[in-house]
Motif scaffolding. Structure first.
Motif: not given
Length: 313
Positions: A120-124
């Motif tokens: 899971v990759i979260k670009d915040l």
């Protein structure tokens, strides 16, 4: 009926829940990628979970990507969502076929495999995206997301995902060997139901709340069985959070939408570099680029390629 997800709480805010109906989303993905039944189920489950996880993000520009690699014949599954639960995605091998389980159910784990991971990759909007990668436990998707939440976010969760397909007969116009057209009934399939829910316990959840939720979940039918019987996400929420005073916080319309365009595709061509683009111009005089997410094709003439080449700084 349009797809939507309801966000809710229960048990004095000790439980949060997301319940989705995603038939149109999954059917759009099936049509775009011409997936087999088992590939439709695997991609559909992943898209549904990714949409609900996208709605967990706080900021409008946040993005989330899920990558599942299990070592099975389907290859990589990739899905991405924005903070509104709008998703896009694909499977590496949409033509995959594996033998069903003895009870006739689709063997998603056989297609996905179990020797791999969910990432899971979260670009915040920070300098670096958050990346979490955890081993697959079943390849059936829902259990793997349950495992992810437990390890990555230390949040006890119940994840249920499902895609139900149905056989259909469609009349097609075919050209026979003599060159004349004839109407032929072709056996095909589409998505009848799709959806899911994610229910999570907060760290301060009481033993009573935990026991009530466990009792509710213990014998609950599959998500597609509930949807096929006419239950809406609101009805399913009442079943899952029975005796926990569920409160709906929001209702979010979701779906499968690709943000590709010829302009974006042109930038991809520019990104391969001047020399590579020059070689395409000299050798092929044109280019056709297919979007991985929606299978839309973009054609570039020699003149358009030269213009892109001139635009590279």
């Amino acid at each position: 009926m349009k797809d939507y997800v309801i966000k809710a709480t229960g048990g004095n805010d000790e439980v949060r829940a997301y319940v989705a109906t995603t038939r149109e989303m999954v059917e759009t993905a099936r049509i775009n990628h011409n997936t087999t039944k088992v590939a439709t189920a695997a991609l559909g489950r992943t898209l549904t979970a990714t949409s609900m996880m996208g709605l967990m993000m706080k900021n409008e520009k946040d993005e989330l990507t899920v990558i599942i690699k299990g070592g099975g014949p389907i290859g990589t599954i990739l899905a991405t969502s924005d903070a509104k639960g709008i998703v896009r995605g694909y499977v590496q091998n949409p033509d995959v076929n594996v033998e069903n389980y003895p009870n006739g159910k689709l063997n998603v784990a056989g297609a996905v495999g179990t020797d791999g991971y969910v990432q899971v990759i979260k670009d915040l909007g920070l300098k670096e995206p958050y990346i979490g990668s955890y081993p697959l436990v079943s390849g059936e998707i829902a259990e793997d997301f349950t495992h992810y939440f437990a390890l990555s976010e230390q949040t006890p969760s119940v994840v249920s995902l499902g895609v139900l397909t149905r056989n259909t007969e469609v009349e097609r116009v075919m050209t026979n060997e003599q060159g004349s057209e004839e109407h032929v009934l072709c056996k095909e399939f589409d998505v009848e139901q799709a959806g899911g829910f994610i229910v999570q316990l907060m760290p301060f959840a009481s033993e009573e709340t935990i026991s009530t939720l466990e009792r509710n979940i213990k014998d609950i039918p599959s998500i597609t069985t509930l949807l096929k019987s006419g239950k809406k996400p609101e009805d399913i929420l009442e079943i899952v959070l029975k005796d926990l005073d569920p409160k709906i916080l929001d209702m979010c319309e979701v779906g499968f939408e690709c943000n590709c365009s010829k302009e974006r595709t042109g930038k991809v061509l520019q990104s391969i570099g001047k020399q590579e683009l020059q070689n395409i111009i000299e050798e092929d005089k044109q280019a056709e680029v297919t979007c991985h997410f929606c299978n839309k094709k973009y054609h570039f003439t020699e003149e358009e390629l030269v213009e892109l080449l001139d635009g590279i700084k």
